[in-house]
Design a protein around this motif. Structure first.
Motif, PDB file in Angstrom:
ATOM      1  N   ILE A  12       0.830  -1.203   0.000  1.00  0.00           N
ATOM      2  CA  ILE A  12       0.000   0.000   0.000  1.00  0.00           C
ATOM      3  C   ILE A  12       0.866   1.256   0.000  1.00  0.00           C
ATOM      4  N   LEU A  16       0.304   3.892  -2.992  1.00  0.00           N
ATOM      5  CA  LEU A  16      -0.255   5.220  -2.719  1.00  0.00           C
ATOM      6  C   LEU A  16       0.817   6.286  -2.505  1.00  0.00           C
ATOM      7  N   CYS A  54      -8.509   0.064  -1.001  1.00  0.00           N
ATOM      8  CA  CYS A  54      -8.173   1.031   0.036  1.00  0.00           C
ATOM      9  C   CYS A  54      -8.977   2.305  -0.198  1.00  0.00           C
ATOM     10  N   LEU A  59      -6.796  -1.235  -5.616  1.00  0.00           N
ATOM     11  CA  LEU A  59      -5.359  -1.119  -5.864  1.00  0.00           C
ATOM     12  C   LEU A  59      -4.821  -2.308  -6.651  1.00  0.00           C
TER      13      LEU A  59
END
Length: 237
Positions: A12, A16, A54, A59
């Motif tokens: 993640i 991101l 998310c 994702l």
């Protein structure tokens, strides 16, 4: 191709472009779903097929893919080649990203070729310990006799690699044709084994791998998706 396992927080953070501290807060706030379930653990192990959401943004959502191709002569078992068409180029309409070939065939060999993006499945397919039989129809330049049967069954020593092949089953079908069953796939193995008899292989056609048989409705160059039963028979073998 290896399976891509790793930690959820690292994935993640990369996806991101945020810190791991920010990822931990997302987990605390119940903002992360993995395969449809709330994820809490930063070190949760995920792979390339984990479905990750998310803040309601997807994702990752790769799906496992499995295909059989009736490989024609003159097509290479590769993803890219400068001189010849590749097996993946024959999968019209399929995104080749992440796909790889499970058990290659030589340029002029034909028949069953299995293509997937599931590294664990292809590893099980090709691992010698799993003893997955591979059936080949072989056409020879010279007549075959009974002496071939014991030679294949006893295994052959290849000095270059310092290996002895596993026992192979040879069944004579006609004067110039035989069926060979292997449980491994050394470099040009069948051609080299017949080479001990100075008998060139004219044609080599793979008929099946384990319980997956080449669909005889597929013309050379055509493909189809494997059935669930075909996929599962390798995993359970």
């Amino acid at each position: 191709m290896a399976s891509k396992r790793g930690r959820l927080d690292q994935f993640i953070a990369r996806a991101l472009q945020v810190s791991k501290k920010a990822v931990r807060q997302l987990l605390i706030d119940n903002k992360v779903l993995v395969d449809g379930k709330l994820a809490k653990a930063p070190d949760l192990q995920i792979d390339e097929f984990s479905h990750i959401v998310c803040n309601e943004v997807i994702l990752q959502q790769y799906q496992k893919q499995y295909y059989m191709l009736n490989k024609p002569d003159g097509v290479v078992s590769a993803t890219v080649d400068d001189k010849h068409p590749t097996a993946l180029s024959l999968l019209a309409g399929i995104n080749p990203d992440m796909l790889h070939i499970a058990g290659r065939l030589d340029l002029h060999s034909t028949g069953l070729l299995l293509i997937t993006n599931d590294a664990k499945w292809s590893a099980a397919l090709m691992a010698p310990d799993h003893k997955v039989d591979k059936h080949y129809l072989v056409t020879l330049a010279n007549p075959i006799d009974e002496s071939y049967i014991d030679a294949f069954a006893n295994g052959m020593y290849f000095e270059f690699e310092d290996i002895t092949t596993l026992p192979a089953q040879l069944t004579i079908l006609s004067t110039y044709q035989a069926r060979v069953v292997l449980r491994e796939g050394k470099y040009h193995q069948i051609k080299r084994m017949f080479g001990r008899f100075r008998n060139p292989v004219v044609a080599l056609h793979r008929e099946s791998v384990g319980n997956i048989m080449l669909d005889n409705t597929l013309l050379p160059g055509e493909y189809r998706v494997l059935t669930k039963a075909e996929v599962d028979c390798i995993i359970q073998h």
